[in-house]
Design an enzyme around this catalytic site. Structure first.
Site, PDB file in Angstrom:
ATOM      1  N   HIS B 183       3.255  -3.728   1.885  1.00 22.98           N
ATOM      2  CA  HIS B 183       2.513  -4.065   3.461  1.00 22.98           C
ATOM      3  C   HIS B 183       1.246  -4.803   3.033  1.00 22.98           C
ATOM      4  O   HIS B 183       0.349  -4.034   2.577  1.00 22.98           O
ATOM      5  CB  HIS B 183       2.399  -2.778   4.115  1.00 22.98           C
ATOM      6  CG  HIS B 183       1.635  -2.860   5.230  1.00 22.98           C
ATOM      7  ND1 HIS B 183       2.169  -3.576   6.459  1.00 22.98           N
ATOM      8  CD2 HIS B 183       0.307  -2.258   5.695  1.00 22.98           C
ATOM      9  CE1 HIS B 183       1.341  -3.327   7.468  1.00 22.98           C
ATOM     10  NE2 HIS B 183       0.234  -2.564   7.067  1.00 22.98           N
ATOM     11  N   ASP B 309      11.647   0.263  10.906  1.00 21.29           N
ATOM     12  CA  ASP B 309      10.301   0.564  10.758  1.00 21.29           C
ATOM     13  C   ASP B 309      10.107   2.116  11.449  1.00 21.29           C
ATOM     14  O   ASP B 309       9.149   2.399  12.327  1.00 21.29           O
ATOM     15  CB  ASP B 309       9.057  -0.297  11.277  1.00 21.29           C
ATOM     16  CG  ASP B 309       7.551   0.049  10.816  1.00 21.29           C
ATOM     17  OD1 ASP B 309       7.435   0.646   9.932  1.00 21.29           O
ATOM     18  OD2 ASP B 309       6.704  -0.090  11.504  1.00 21.29           O
TER      19      ASP B 309
END
Lengths: 329, 433
Positions: B183, B309
């Site tokens: 990320h 997610d």
């Protein structure tokens, strides 16, 4: 300026002369249209004599309960709301909630539920997080007044600023108002831009680029990074408090550099109109954003702002509670 | 073993082979025995299912799912996440290591593998932490973690700030031929930001997160990926400029890929509205211009993977002032229907959307599933592509309720989900959702 105080009874009649106020809460200027803003200013105008008479009471809120719930310390705003409520005859209770960053939000919802069970008529809230007051208003049954939420809004400040300007200038329309300083982190700037925008008054913001939020060009009529340029022809110079402990070294290099380029001194003020007034929401950092001589000088209307603050808060409390109930029983 | 299974009359769509035709799928011993167009020839001993009017596709592979097991089981367990996954057509999901304790040790990976086998109906694929404790300071035991069953390395919600540590992690992962999922977020540029930087954040008085907080570390990651030769997957991109960076990097290497959260494809910053914390996400919902660039990225294949997610958060941390609320939204049960919005609107072909949900994640992770090939695990779904429904939190299988699609009207519903030939979900009859 001081006029003979009208008797309490006639002032009361005047206060309730107009139609009722339709809103339950005052969460932000964004929720008000131009008529509602002007109505609140007129109501505040009628409240001014109450504080100037010998017996400073107009008991329209007798028997009502007002809770001042402050999650952020504020001597002046809390005091102003307290005096406003007491002069209207309300029972006022102050609650200052000390918060650590860990327990902040938990305290907010829990406190809201607890206070709601005590059946207050209005809760005045200040909180460090934008949107927190709106969130709280969803959890209680009474009226809620936003006394400042993060960098979002501080509606009574914008109303008192507008009232102060109107009384000094005799009008609002056609004026140019320059707001200078930490725009990015200022709820006062946002509420003022919204209020002045709703009334179609020319607004300018003046700040170094590091203190201007993204998209500011959509919120103000004009944007300046040069203070002299920005002050040219302004009728009103509104200074903002700089959180210099937080900003120094990050958003600005130093206080002395900030003062040199963005502090209001005689030389820069000379670019504004000769009869321009100088405002500051307080508390001031003398020598950081404003020259002490100007802060205490004859063009400063800063103490008038404090007086108008009480009148505006009385008007808002009255409109939300007494005025509203009368119109919508 | 189990009785053979025959699915007839379904519209079979398989991105890996490019097949899109009415046909028959045969399953034996949990694996796909044949895929043929036309009608079935199988003996009467097989269990036959008439799937007329439904699409048969590979089960979805969700590359980014958080649960609360171990440590925060009140948010989500492997069992509840698995039930939610099955209902959403997800037959495999990659489990992020952000748990209590952090999954940074072989014994913990082993625990998850066993625990999933005992309690979960779908395939749970553990991602092990890149850095010990997700602190971004020291790399974990990649070799031992791989042996224990980790499918990739990821630091979950965290972003490693040290370029030197990333370089070491990339090199060492290349050594074990393991993908690294990262990320990209510059902690200092994110700062106290809580939503997309721009006019809308300024109006709300919220601190903004600039696009550069993503593009600067993404650019660094891609350069280090090219330097080390690692199989690098940018966990989730959110800005138009990130698509350009990915496109440029893909010109030079086939080992780099990227994913996107369905939230960033289907929603934009305006959905935050009046401080709605279920739309507080990381990366934040961006502008409509960014969203459209993302959709185009999916269409062209620059964006490889769409994931949910899925991030369960309880009301305690969500019913907060916006800036103080936790990031994240659940998404396993709405992933596919939300992705079908892009198909129904004509923005992206069905085959392309499916590829990003099946074939590409399988290729990136080196899985044999994600396709309808003979010998592959019989992980597949039956879908009514036009079934209208409204998302309602009371129907969620997930233990948390923080959905960014609450109340949304969607078209397309998974009617049945099979893992290794076993039915793990069937849409209840007469159920509105």
């Amino acid at each position: 300026m001081a006029r003979p105080s009208p008797a309490g009874a006639s002032a009361e009649a005047k206060v309730h002369g107009g139609p009722g106020f339709s809103k339950k809460h005052l969460l932000g200027i964004a929720d008000l249209n131009a008529y509602e803003i002007l109505d609140l200013l007129d109501r505040a105008e009628r409240m001014i004599p109450v504080s100037r008479q010998e017996r400073k009471v107009l008991p329209t809120l007798a028997g009502k309960t007002q809770i001042n719930l402050f999650f952020e310390p504020s001597t002046r705003t809390q005091g102003s709301f307290e005096i406003a409520g007491k002069r209207l005859g309300a029972l006022v209770m102050n609650m200052s909630v000390k918060t650590s960053s860990v327990t902040k939000g938990e305290t907010l919802i829990d406190t809201a539920a607890t206070l709601n069970a005590m059946r207050p008529d209005v809760i005045v809230v200040r909180h460090s997080a934008a949107g927190a007051v709106e969130l709280l208003s969803q959890k209680v049954g009474c009226s809620v007044i936003n006394a400042g939420d993060g960098a979002h809004e501080h509606p009574t400040q914008a109303l008192l600023d507008a009232l102060t300007i109107r009384r000094h200038k005799g009008r609002l329309l056609g004026l140019t108002v320059a707001i200078c300083g930490d725009i990015a982190n200022s709820r006062v700037a946002r509420s003022n831009l919204l209020l002045l925008g709703a009334l179609q008054i020319r607004t300018r913001v003046i700040a170094p680029k590091t203190l201007l939020p993204r998209g500011i060009e959509n919120m103000a009529t004009e944007v300046f990074t040069d203070m002299r340029e920005g002050l040219k022809g302004a009728d009103v110079v509104m200074m903002l408090r700089l959180q210099h402990e937080r900003a120094a070294g990050k958003m600005i290099p130093s206080v002395r550099e900030y003062y040199r380029f963005y502090g209001l001194d005689e030389e820069k003020l000379a670019f504004a109109k000769p009869d321009a007034i100088v405002m500051h929401p307080g508390p001031m950092n003398r020598g950081v954003e404003i020259d002490p001589a100007i802060a205490d000088g004859e063009r400063s209307v800063i103490t008038d702002q404090v007086e108008m603050g009480v009148a505006v808060r009385m008007a808002v409390l009255d409109a939300l509670i007494a005025g509203r109930n009368e119109a919508n029983p | 073993m189990s009785r053979p299974l025959v699915i007839e009359n379904a519209r079979i769509v398989d991105p890996a082979s490019g097949l899109d035709a009415v046909g028959v799928l045969e399953v034996e011993d949990g694996r796909i025995a044949s895929v043929t167009t036309g009608t079935a020839k199988r003996a009467a001993t097989a269990e036959r299912i008439d799937a007329r009017g439904l699409m048969l596709a590979p089960g979805l592979i969700d590359m980014r799912v958080f649960t609360g097991e171990p440590g925060r089981e009140y948010r989500e367990t492997l069992a509840t996440a698995s039930a939610a996954a099955a209902a959403g057509g997800v037959t495999s999901f990659v489990l992020m290591p952000d748990t209590l304790p952090v999954i940074d040790d072989g014994a913990l990976v082993d625990f998850l593998v066993r625990r999933a086998k005992a309690t979960a109906g779908v395939n749970v694929l553990p991602a092990a932490a890149i850095s010990k404790g997700l602190k971004g300071e020291e790399i974990t035991e990649f070799g031992l973690l791989k042996e224990a069953g980790a499918v990739c390395f990821a630091d979950g919600r965290h972003s490693i700030q040290s370029s030197a540590l990333l370089r070491a992690a990339f090199s060492y992962a290349a050594n074990f031929d393991m993908p690294v999922v990262h990320h990209a977020a510059d902690a200092a540029l994110v700062g106290e930001g809580v939503m997309n930087e721009g006019h809308f954040a300024s109006v709300l008085g919220l601190k903004g997160i600039p696009a550069e907080a993503e593009t600067i570390p993404l650019s660094r990651d891609l350069q280090l990926a090219l330097l080390t030769g690692v199989r690098y997957h940018a966990a989730q991109i959110s800005t138009a400029a990130s698509v350009e960076l990915m496109a440029a990097a893909k010109q030079r290497s086939r080992a780099v890929s990227c994913g996107i959260s369905i939230n960033n494809l289907a929603l934009n910053e305006n959905d935050v509205g009046a401080y709605r914390t279920f739309f507080k996400l990381s990366p934040p919902l961006r502008s409509e211009d960014d969203r459209q660039a993302m959709v185009e990225g999916v269409r062209t294949g620059i964006i490889d993977v769409i994931h949910s997610d899925h991030d369960p958060q309880d009301s305690e941390v969500k019913r907060q002032p916006f800036a103080e609320a936790s990031d994240g939204a659940i998404g396993l049960e709405t992933l596919f229907a939300a992705a079908l919005r892009l198909v129904h609107s004509g923005e992206v072909e069905l085959m392309t959307v499916l590829r990003a949900l099946t074939q590409r994640p399988a290729e990136i992770l080196g899985l044999s599933s994600g396709r309808l090939a003979v010998g592959a695990p019989a992980d597949f779904i039956l879908v009514d592509l036009d079934y209208p429904w409204q998302v309602s939190e009371k129907n969620f299988r997930s233990r948390s309720r923080n959905s960014s699609f609450e109340g949304a009207r969607l078209a397309g519903k998974v009617m049945a989900t099979y893992v290794a030939g076993q039915k793990v979900f069937e849409h209840p009859r007469g159920d509105a959702a």
